[in-house]
Design a protein around this motif. Structure first.
Motif, PDB file in Angstrom:
ATOM      1  N   VAL A 197       0.854  -1.190   0.000  1.00  0.00           N
ATOM      2  CA  VAL A 197       0.000   0.000   0.000  1.00  0.00           C
ATOM      3  C   VAL A 197       0.886   1.234   0.000  1.00  0.00           C
ATOM      4  O   VAL A 197       1.630   1.476   0.944  1.00  0.00           O
ATOM      5  CB  VAL A 197      -0.925   0.024   1.229  1.00  0.00           C
ATOM      6  CG1 VAL A 197      -1.849   1.225   1.179  1.00  0.00           C
ATOM      7  CG2 VAL A 197      -1.716  -1.268   1.323  1.00  0.00           C
ATOM      8  N   ARG A 198       0.813   1.996  -1.069  1.00  0.00           N
ATOM      9  CA  ARG A 198       1.519   3.281  -1.132  1.00  0.00           C
ATOM     10  C   ARG A 198       0.545   4.316  -1.668  1.00  0.00           C
ATOM     11  O   ARG A 198      -0.147   4.079  -2.646  1.00  0.00           O
ATOM     12  CB  ARG A 198       2.761   3.189  -2.013  1.00  0.00           C
ATOM     13  CG  ARG A 198       2.512   2.768  -3.436  1.00  0.00           C
ATOM     14  CD  ARG A 198       3.786   2.854  -4.261  1.00  0.00           C
ATOM     15  NE  ARG A 198       4.747   1.853  -3.877  1.00  0.00           N
ATOM     16  CZ  ARG A 198       4.782   0.630  -4.387  1.00  0.00           C
ATOM     17  NH1 ARG A 198       3.890   0.258  -5.303  1.00  0.00           N
ATOM     18  NH2 ARG A 198       5.678  -0.232  -3.993  1.00  0.00           N
ATOM     19  N   THR A 199       0.471   5.462  -1.028  1.00  0.00           N
ATOM     20  CA  THR A 199      -0.487   6.467  -1.454  1.00  0.00           C
ATOM     21  C   THR A 199       0.175   7.499  -2.348  1.00  0.00           C
ATOM     22  O   THR A 199       1.346   7.848  -2.160  1.00  0.00           O
ATOM     23  CB  THR A 199      -1.139   7.169  -0.254  1.00  0.00           C
ATOM     24  OG1 THR A 199      -2.115   8.094  -0.732  1.00  0.00           O
ATOM     25  CG2 THR A 199      -0.103   7.923   0.570  1.00  0.00           C
ATOM     26  N   GLU A 200      -0.559   7.957  -3.348  1.00  0.00           N
ATOM     27  CA  GLU A 200      -0.094   9.029  -4.211  1.00  0.00           C
ATOM     28  C   GLU A 200      -0.723  10.352  -3.797  1.00  0.00           C
ATOM     29  O   GLU A 200      -0.520  11.370  -4.441  1.00  0.00           O
ATOM     30  CB  GLU A 200      -0.462   8.699  -5.663  1.00  0.00           C
ATOM     31  CG  GLU A 200       0.226   7.434  -6.173  1.00  0.00           C
ATOM     32  CD  GLU A 200      -0.359   6.934  -7.469  1.00  0.00           C
ATOM     33  OE1 GLU A 200      -1.507   7.334  -7.784  1.00  0.00           O
ATOM     34  OE2 GLU A 200       0.316   6.167  -8.149  1.00  0.00           O
ATOM     35  N   LEU A 201      -1.485  10.320  -2.702  1.00  0.00           N
ATOM     36  CA  LEU A 201      -2.162  11.512  -2.200  1.00  0.00           C
ATOM     37  C   LEU A 201      -1.505  11.958  -0.895  1.00  0.00           C
ATOM     38  O   LEU A 201      -0.513  11.381  -0.445  1.00  0.00           O
ATOM     39  CB  LEU A 201      -3.645  11.207  -1.978  1.00  0.00           C
ATOM     40  CG  LEU A 201      -4.374  10.598  -3.185  1.00  0.00           C
ATOM     41  CD1 LEU A 201      -5.828  10.315  -2.832  1.00  0.00           C
ATOM     42  CD2 LEU A 201      -4.281  11.513  -4.386  1.00  0.00           C
ATOM     43  N   LEU A 202      -2.051  13.010  -0.297  1.00  0.00           N
ATOM     44  CA  LEU A 202      -1.461  13.535   0.921  1.00  0.00           C
ATOM     45  C   LEU A 202      -1.817  12.697   2.138  1.00  0.00           C
ATOM     46  O   LEU A 202      -1.093  12.719   3.139  1.00  0.00           O
ATOM     47  CB  LEU A 202      -1.919  14.987   1.135  1.00  0.00           C
ATOM     48  CG  LEU A 202      -1.457  15.992   0.056  1.00  0.00           C
ATOM     49  CD1 LEU A 202      -2.080  17.353   0.319  1.00  0.00           C
ATOM     50  CD2 LEU A 202       0.056  16.090   0.021  1.00  0.00           C
ATOM     51  N   THR A 203      -2.930  11.957   2.077  1.00  0.00           N
ATOM     52  CA  THR A 203      -3.357  11.162   3.227  1.00  0.00           C
ATOM     53  C   THR A 203      -3.942   9.832   2.770  1.00  0.00           C
ATOM     54  O   THR A 203      -4.302   9.653   1.612  1.00  0.00           O
ATOM     55  CB  THR A 203      -4.431  11.906   4.062  1.00  0.00           C
ATOM     56  OG1 THR A 203      -5.559  12.191   3.223  1.00  0.00           O
ATOM     57  CG2 THR A 203      -3.872  13.201   4.641  1.00  0.00           C
ATOM     58  N   ILE A 204      -4.024   8.898   3.725  1.00  0.00           N
ATOM     59  CA  ILE A 204      -4.747   7.632   3.535  1.00  0.00           C
ATOM     60  C   ILE A 204      -6.003   7.712   4.378  1.00  0.00           C
ATOM     61  O   ILE A 204      -5.930   7.911   5.590  1.00  0.00           O
ATOM     62  CB  ILE A 204      -3.882   6.436   3.970  1.00  0.00           C
ATOM     63  CG1 ILE A 204      -2.598   6.373   3.149  1.00  0.00           C
ATOM     64  CG2 ILE A 204      -4.659   5.128   3.817  1.00  0.00           C
ATOM     65  CD1 ILE A 204      -1.633   5.293   3.602  1.00  0.00           C
ATOM     66  N   LEU A 256      -1.703   8.178   7.403  1.00  0.00           N
ATOM     67  CA  LEU A 256      -3.034   7.784   7.862  1.00  0.00           C
ATOM     68  C   LEU A 256      -3.713   8.955   8.576  1.00  0.00           C
ATOM     69  O   LEU A 256      -3.104   9.602   9.440  1.00  0.00           O
ATOM     70  CB  LEU A 256      -2.945   6.603   8.828  1.00  0.00           C
ATOM     71  CG  LEU A 256      -2.646   5.218   8.240  1.00  0.00           C
ATOM     72  CD1 LEU A 256      -2.203   4.282   9.353  1.00  0.00           C
ATOM     73  CD2 LEU A 256      -3.866   4.661   7.516  1.00  0.00           C
ATOM     74  N   THR A 257      -4.960   9.227   8.216  1.00  0.00           N
ATOM     75  CA  THR A 257      -5.711  10.202   8.993  1.00  0.00           C
ATOM     76  C   THR A 257      -6.022   9.605  10.370  1.00  0.00           C
ATOM     77  O   THR A 257      -5.871   8.403  10.582  1.00  0.00           O
ATOM     78  CB  THR A 257      -7.027  10.567   8.295  1.00  0.00           C
ATOM     79  OG1 THR A 257      -7.853   9.390   8.228  1.00  0.00           O
ATOM     80  CG2 THR A 257      -6.775  11.090   6.881  1.00  0.00           C
ATOM     81  N   GLU A 258      -6.458  10.446  11.294  1.00  0.00           N
ATOM     82  CA  GLU A 258      -6.755   9.931  12.635  1.00  0.00           C
ATOM     83  C   GLU A 258      -7.859   8.884  12.574  1.00  0.00           C
ATOM     84  O   GLU A 258      -7.784   7.851  13.244  1.00  0.00           O
ATOM     85  CB  GLU A 258      -7.158  11.082  13.554  1.00  0.00           C
ATOM     86  CG  GLU A 258      -7.400  10.637  14.989  1.00  0.00           C
ATOM     87  CD  GLU A 258      -7.682  11.786  15.928  1.00  0.00           C
ATOM     88  OE1 GLU A 258      -7.987  11.533  17.110  1.00  0.00           O
ATOM     89  OE2 GLU A 258      -7.600  12.954  15.475  1.00  0.00           O
TER      90      GLU A 258
END
Length: 399
Positions: free
Chosen positions: A104-111, A143-145
């Motif tokens: 899992v790798r995000t291309e956005l600022l958050t997951i 990760l967001t809270e």
């Protein structure tokens, strides 16, 4: 070639992961024979947190461990260790095609919560064909809270043969409730000679070029490879290292800030063009659109979703490129400080004359204030301050 070969300068980490892979192999082998063998108390556990500075190899270590968990090498029957690098389990895990290894790798600022819930749902399933189900989350710090709270339950009560491999720059970047349930592995920045050796051995780069790139990037393997092989990357770094001598007046500060932001934008645009074109072509082919023809009816929404995702990724890519430029600038002032205290060795090494001039023209106290200004700029970018405003404030402080 063992799965650990690309993990540079991390012998203690390799030793701990190898021991865990052996215990994990013994656990699964016993289960296949109908025997019982406890995981608790062994070197193996169901949740790991890999931390370390950029370039230390956090995700490399996690993927190598995931491959070792899937190893089916026949040599193990003769006393060999899991992680041979040649068997089907190792090979497919390393190249990203193993059904039981999810990276899992995000291309956005958050997951967000939605993506995390899907991962948690998958984590409850048994391995499809491998020995363990491994979920590698390369950007656990994003990760967001809410997403972290969703993940907590899965990490706290994992399925019997599921292992979570979380990666973050530091333990402080992960929720305390999550990190307290993970076994923590701290990686260090690889030594410059070790990085240069990998570039020569693995990528065929000339030794002097490899050493210069490794020294300039302070042991970051990925950046060192790009610097050694991409002329445009070297040009953009040169632009960054000229900035300290261009902030003598307000006009110079504003021009230097604009050029720095533009260089980061150009770097991000170059990366985006390569990836966006490939993704767009692949989606058009999947939707059945012939080359040069219109999309089939009812498929425009899928293309619009891809375009929106690419735009969000571009925002993160530009900020990451700017952060790398600020890291180079911090390294420049670190070399200035070392020179002011009498060191004859410029650690980055490729701007020695500029380092000397700035060191002579200022004091150690002023250099420390300038380094703080760069760090303040990075913190402002993390708070989503407009990049140009943050960099202009930094260049005025450098003056």
């Amino acid at each position: 070639m063992a799965v650990w070969d690309d993990l540079v300068g991390q012998s203690a980490v390799v030793a701990q992961l190898s021991a865990a892979a052996r215990d994990a192999d013994a656990y699964v082998t016993a289960a296949e024979r109908g025997e019982q063998l406890a995981v608790a108390g062994s070197a193996m556990t169901h949740a790991w947190l890999f931390t370390g500075p950029p370039g230390s190899g956090r995700s490399t270590a996690a993927r190598a461990f995931a491959a070792a968990l899937q190893c089916r090498s026949p040599d193990r029957a003769l006393g060999g260790q899991p992680g041979c690098g040649f068997c089907e389990g190792c090979h497919t895990a390393l190249v990203g095609t193993h059904a039981d290894v999810e990276v899992v790798r995000t291309e956005l600022l958050t997951i967000g919560v939605k993506e995390t819930r899907e991962l948690v749902r998958r984590a409850q399933l048994s391995p499809a064909g491998g020995r363990w189900q491994a979920i590698v989350m390369e950007d656990a710090d994003r990760l967001t809270e809410g997403a972290g709270n969703v993940l907590l339950k899965a990490v706290e009560e994992p399925a019997p043969r599921t292992v979570w491999l979380l990666c973050a720059p530091s333990t402080e970047d992960v929720l305390p409730t999550i990190r307290s349930r993970c076994r923590q592995l701290a990686l260090r920045t690889p030594p410059v000679p070790a990085v240069a050796d990998v570039l020569v051995r693995r990528d065929g780069i000339e030794p002097d070029v490899a050493l210069a790139a490794a020294r300039a990037t302070q042991g970051h393997i990925g950046r060192a490879k790009r610097l050694a092989t991409d002329e445009r990357a070297r040009a953009r770094r040169a632009t960054v290292l000229r900035l300290p001598e261009r902030v003598a007046d307000v006009g110079g500060c504003l021009r230097a800030a604009q050029e720095l932001v533009d260089a980061a934008a150009e770097d991000a645009r170059q990366l985006a063009e390569e990836l966006d074109a490939k993704e767009t072509e692949e989606l058009r082919a999947a939707l059945g659109a012939a080359e040069g023809k219109r999309l089939p009816r009812g498929t425009a929404g899928a293309m619009k979703e891809l375009e929106d995702r690419q735009k969000r990724r571009a925002t993160r890519t530009q900020r990451d490129a700017l952060d790398l430029a600020l890291t180079d600038l911090t390294g420049f002032y670190r070399d200035v400080l070392a020179r002011q205290f009498g060191s004859e060795i410029a650690l980055a090494g490729d701007a020695a004359s500029a380092v000397e001039r700035v060191a002579v023209a200022s004091s150690p106290e002023r250099t420390l204030l300038r380094m703080e200004a760069v760090l303040d700029c990075r913190a402002a970018l993390d708070r989503n301050v407009a990049p140009l405003l943050a960099v202009e404030a930094m260049t005025m402080a450098l003056r």
